[in-house]
Write a protein that holds these residues in place. Structure first.
Motif, mmCIF file in Angstrom:
data_model
loop_
_atom_site.group_PDB
_atom_site.id
_atom_site.type_symbol
_atom_site.label_atom_id
_atom_site.label_comp_id
_atom_site.label_asym_id
_atom_site.label_seq_id
_atom_site.Cartn_x
_atom_site.Cartn_y
_atom_site.Cartn_z
ATOM 1 N N GLY B 48 0.823 -1.208 0.000
ATOM 2 C CA GLY B 48 0.000 0.000 0.000
ATOM 3 C C GLY B 48 0.857 1.259 0.000
ATOM 4 N N MET B 49 1.892 1.257 0.848
ATOM 5 C CA MET B 49 2.764 2.425 0.960
ATOM 6 C C MET B 49 3.469 2.689 -0.376
ATOM 7 S SD MET B 49 6.183 3.382 1.365
ATOM 8 C CE MET B 49 7.066 1.924 1.879
ATOM 9 N N TYR B 50 3.975 1.598 -0.998
ATOM 10 C CA TYR B 50 4.691 1.748 -2.259
ATOM 11 C C TYR B 50 3.794 2.313 -3.351
ATOM 12 C CZ TYR B 50 9.513 0.601 -2.588
ATOM 13 O OH TYR B 50 10.865 0.699 -2.535
ATOM 14 N N VAL B 65 -5.531 -3.031 -4.132
ATOM 15 C CA VAL B 65 -4.421 -3.805 -4.704
ATOM 16 C C VAL B 65 -3.607 -4.454 -3.591
ATOM 17 C CG1 VAL B 65 -2.311 -3.684 -6.080
ATOM 18 C CG2 VAL B 65 -4.310 -2.398 -6.784
ATOM 19 N N ALA B 66 -3.380 -3.712 -2.488
ATOM 20 C CA ALA B 66 -2.628 -4.284 -1.356
ATOM 21 C C ALA B 66 -3.354 -5.512 -0.836
ATOM 22 C CB ALA B 66 -2.458 -3.253 -0.250
ATOM 23 N N MET B 67 -4.692 -5.445 -0.747
ATOM 24 C CA MET B 67 -5.451 -6.603 -0.266
ATOM 25 C C MET B 67 -5.302 -7.785 -1.213
ATOM 26 S SD MET B 67 -8.931 -4.919 1.308
ATOM 27 C CE MET B 67 -9.704 -6.465 1.735
ATOM 28 N N PHE B 119 4.547 6.775 5.657
ATOM 29 C CA PHE B 119 3.349 6.493 4.876
ATOM 30 C C PHE B 119 2.447 7.719 4.975
ATOM 31 C CE2 PHE B 119 0.337 2.731 3.782
ATOM 32 C CZ PHE B 119 -0.313 3.517 2.841
ATOM 33 N N PRO B 120 2.558 8.631 4.024
ATOM 34 C CA PRO B 120 1.799 9.875 4.153
ATOM 35 C C PRO B 120 0.304 9.604 4.155
ATOM 36 C CG PRO B 120 2.773 9.686 1.979
ATOM 37 C CD PRO B 120 3.292 8.537 2.768
ATOM 38 N N SER B 121 -0.400 10.264 5.017
ATOM 39 C CA SER B 121 -1.838 10.047 5.102
ATOM 40 C C SER B 121 -2.514 10.669 3.884
ATOM 41 C CB SER B 121 -2.384 10.677 6.373
ATOM 42 O OG SER B 121 -3.780 10.592 6.344
ATOM 43 N N ALA B 201 -5.878 -4.320 7.413
ATOM 44 C CA ALA B 201 -5.474 -3.801 8.717
ATOM 45 C C ALA B 201 -4.104 -3.143 8.620
ATOM 46 C CB ALA B 201 -5.449 -4.928 9.747
ATOM 47 N N GLY B 202 -3.180 -3.791 7.902
ATOM 48 C CA GLY B 202 -1.822 -3.259 7.768
ATOM 49 C C GLY B 202 -1.821 -1.877 7.133
ATOM 50 N N VAL B 203 -2.559 -1.724 6.044
ATOM 51 C CA VAL B 203 -2.576 -0.429 5.361
ATOM 52 C C VAL B 203 -3.202 0.638 6.260
ATOM 53 C CG1 VAL B 203 -3.462 0.838 3.377
ATOM 54 C CG2 VAL B 203 -2.612 -1.473 3.081
#
Lengths: 388, 290
Positions: B48-50, B65-67, B119-121, B201-203
């Motif tokens: 997600g961060m990337y 996509v992260a999921m 990880f910018p909000s 949850a991670g993201v």
């Protein structure tokens, strides 16, 4: 069935080897690049310099910085042939941040690698475990970053090149009261050697001069500080002293902002990293903390180091890297003045006086502890500026 | 202050609940504690961060996509580390799970380096104030998304065909397979869905705390596991309840007892609950299948 098992076992072993190889591979490749210095200085005496610190695991960021700093110092010494007829070789050992592994690393470096001097450990617990082993093996060790109280007492083979927690925290408390005029403090500390020592010293000085209204703890790698901040908020302090490292400090500041808690953040050398602003952003603006190193310093030696570090490792050097670089240079200076045997290095280290390091003029006292200035830095527009 | 702490606890607890769901679903189906789940959570956060920082993908898309990526990773881990061991002793699979966890953790350390990444909000910081509590926009979003995901999961399990197959497999694997249910497909789906929830949850934790790091999965992974056990491992409502309860307990422990013993308080509650209800709050003991 059995074929499947064999396949599985092979895969498992393969994975383990891969993890092992990659885990240990990192420290090993550091000296290799250098050790090949046979060309110009063939026949030169190779003197091994050990390094102990966490290169993997949760504290890896500190150990990696230390190794990088030492690497630069050693490369420079070899390039300039600082010590005639001698090529220095770095032997880095990983501790994973675990004190028992640190003890093993000290033993291994002394008994198998036959190093003449060790730079490390990085964490206080590592140095506490390794110090007696260094003394037993009569090999001098200098820690670039272990700030625990009284670490070097009673061990003539152990030195350090960093400010003790007490000195930093009590000077900061004094500064916050007398210069900044704060009267009500809260303390938020990480529950390890570093945090507790800082908390105790800050609390003691702050209580003498002003008032401490709340003391709360957190654990290394914690992410959620809302419960502590909510408790602190009800006590209404003007400033919060965060006795911990930059990752947590940035998150604390961030979460305080989110719950409308407007206070001055104070901290110690654990704040010193660009990651503080990367994660903390607006929230850490104005934070004031003590440090032993300021990369914005315009002197040529500091800029030389900062540029080399950026070039080689593609990131900003932190305090750990700077103190490690200085520690290695102090070792090299000792070798230059006395000689390269373990005993000669020990004598040289003990006599260090006004060494012009990038972390300030450094002297080593009779207990092996460091004497140097405490800098006070402030975050202004996303960079560190020196205010004292 | 009490209500503020309650909100703090519920927000924290809802992320634990999402992680706990991954553990409990996998346990329900294959009776394996998937210790690599914390690492899947971490990998999801990194993806997600990337996507957000490097590829400038809009947040909602990055989240999805992260999921999906984490779901694929979960399936891969199952295929490599657990499937070959399905017929061997449970201990072997457990050790393999621990191995997978350590492997992924160290892989992330090697690839990403040890430092935390910012990880910018994606949301403009905004705080809502009432007389009782202060709650930020990110917190509200976390609560809403967690709630929606849990609702979606319940729907999937109760109302769809694959959900029915999952429930049947959880009850009796052999009987289910005799009824024509493709067990492998059910297991793959379970891992995919559980891992995707972990990544969600991670993201969300990533944007909440503005950072991701290779070791970030360690504690939440453990807490998610504890939450699953607390609620009754294998039970889906149990995992949700366990997660919320653990989050609130942890925050209240830190607020009213001592922040130093925050985790100790949470784990003491676990022990007390298990002492009186060994199967967890909503869990039931099923007869050991012979």
């Amino acid at each position: 069935m059995t074929r499947k098992n064999v396949f599985w076992a092979t895969l498992l072993i393969f994975c383990m080897v891969l993890v092992l190889a990659t885990g240990c591979g990192q420290p090993a490749n550091a000296p290799e690049g250098e050790g090949e210095g046979e060309g110009p200085s063939a026949g030169a005496e190779v003197v091994k310099v050990g390094m102990v610190g966490p290169l993997t695991g949760g504290a890896a960021t500190y150990g990696t910085s230390v190794r990088n700093g030492v690497q630069i110092a050693i490369d420079e010494a070899n390039e300039n042939e600082d010590i005639p007829g001698v090529v220095l070789e770095l032997n880095a050992e990983d501790t994973e941040g675990d004190w028992s592994k640190a003890a093993n690393a000290f033993s291994k470096l002394i008994e198998q690698n036959k190093v003449n001097v060790i730079i490390g450990g990085v964490l206080s617990s590592e140095t506490e475990a390794g110090g007696p082993i260094a003394m037993g093996g009569q090999i001098p060790a200098i820690s670039p970053s272990s700030t625990a109280t009284g670490l070097t007492l009673g061990n003539p083979y152990l030195f350090r090149n960093c400010l003790s927690d007490e000195v930093q925290a009590s000077q900061l408390a004094e500064y916050a009261v007398t210069e900044l005029g704060f009267e009500k403090f809260a303390i938020l500390y990480t529950n390890n050697d570093y945090g507790v020592a800082l908390k105790n010293a800050f609390e003691e000085t702050a209580k003498e001069l002003a008032e401490v209204v709340a003391v709360e703890a957190f654990m290394d790698n914690d992410e959620n500080f809302k419960p502590q901040l909510t408790s602190i908020q009800t006590k209404g302090p003007e400033a919060i002293f965060i006795a911990g490292y930059y990752t947590e400090a940035a998150k604390i500041a961030q979460q305080a902002l989110e719950q409308d808690l407007e206070v001055q953040f104070l901290g110690a050398d654990g704040f010193y990293s660009p990651v503080l602003m990367e994660i903390g952003g607006e929230a850490v603006e104005g934070a004031i903390f003590t440090a032993g190193f300021h990369s914005g310093d315009e002197s040529a030696v500091v800029q030389n180091f900062v540029n080399k570090y950026r070039e080689l490792f593609n990131e900003e050097p932190d305090m750990f890297a700077a103190q490690a670089y200085d520690a290695a240079r102090i070792v090299i200076a000792a070798m230059k003045s006395k000689g390269t045997s373990a005993e000669q290095i020990r004598e040289g280290l003990a006599e260090t006086k006004d060494f012009p390091g990038i972390t300030g003029n450094t002297s080593i006292d009779e207990e092996g502890d460091t004497l140097k200035d405490v800098l006070i830095l402030k975050v202004e527009e996303g960079i560190f500026n020196r205010i004292r | 202050m009490f209500f503020q702490q309650l909100i703090n606890g519920i927000v924290l607890g809802s992320t634990y609940a999402l992680i706990a769901l991954g553990y409990t679903m996998v346990y329900g189906i294959v009776e394996l504690i998937n210790f690599a789940h914390g690492e899947i959570y971490m990998c999801g956060a990194f993806v997600g961060m990337y996507l957000v920082t490097v590829f400038k993908v809009p947040f909602v898309l990055a989240f999805l996509v992260a999921m999906i990526m984490a779901g694929l990773l979960g399936v891969t881990v199952e295929f490599i580390a657990y499937r070959p061991l399905r017929r061997s002793s449970r201990l072997a699979a457990l050790i393999s799970a621990i191995g997978a966890s350590i492997f992924l953790q160290n892989l992330a350390l090697l690839v990403m380096g040890p430092r935390p990444y910012s990880f910018p909000s994606p949301f403009t910081p905004k705080v809502y104030k009432t007389s009782l509590v202060i709650i930020s926009k990110v917190e509200l979003i976390i609560l809403a998304v967690s709630f929606l995901l849990m609702l979606g999961l319940t729907f999937l399990i109760q109302k769809t065909k694959i959900g029915k197959a999952m429930r049947a497999t959880a009850q009796d694997k052999d009987a289910a397979s005799l009824m024509g249910i493709n067990i492998n497909r059910v297991i793959t789906t379970t891992f995919a869905v559980g891992s995707a929830l972990g990544a969600a949850a991670g993201v969300m934790v990533g944007i909440y705390f503005r950072s991701v790091a290779p070791m970030m999965g360690l504690m939440p992974g453990l807490k998610g596991f504890v939450a699953a056990v607390l609620g009754g491992i294998g039970s889906i409502p149990g995992a949700m309840l366990g997660g919320l309860l653990l989050g609130v307990a942890e925050v209240m422990g830190a607020a009213y007892i001592s922040s130093q013993y925050r985790d100790a308080v949470a784990f003491t509650i676990l022990i007390v609950v298990l002492f009186f209800k060994p199967a967890g709050l909503i869990g039931r003991f099923l007869q050991e299948k012979v």
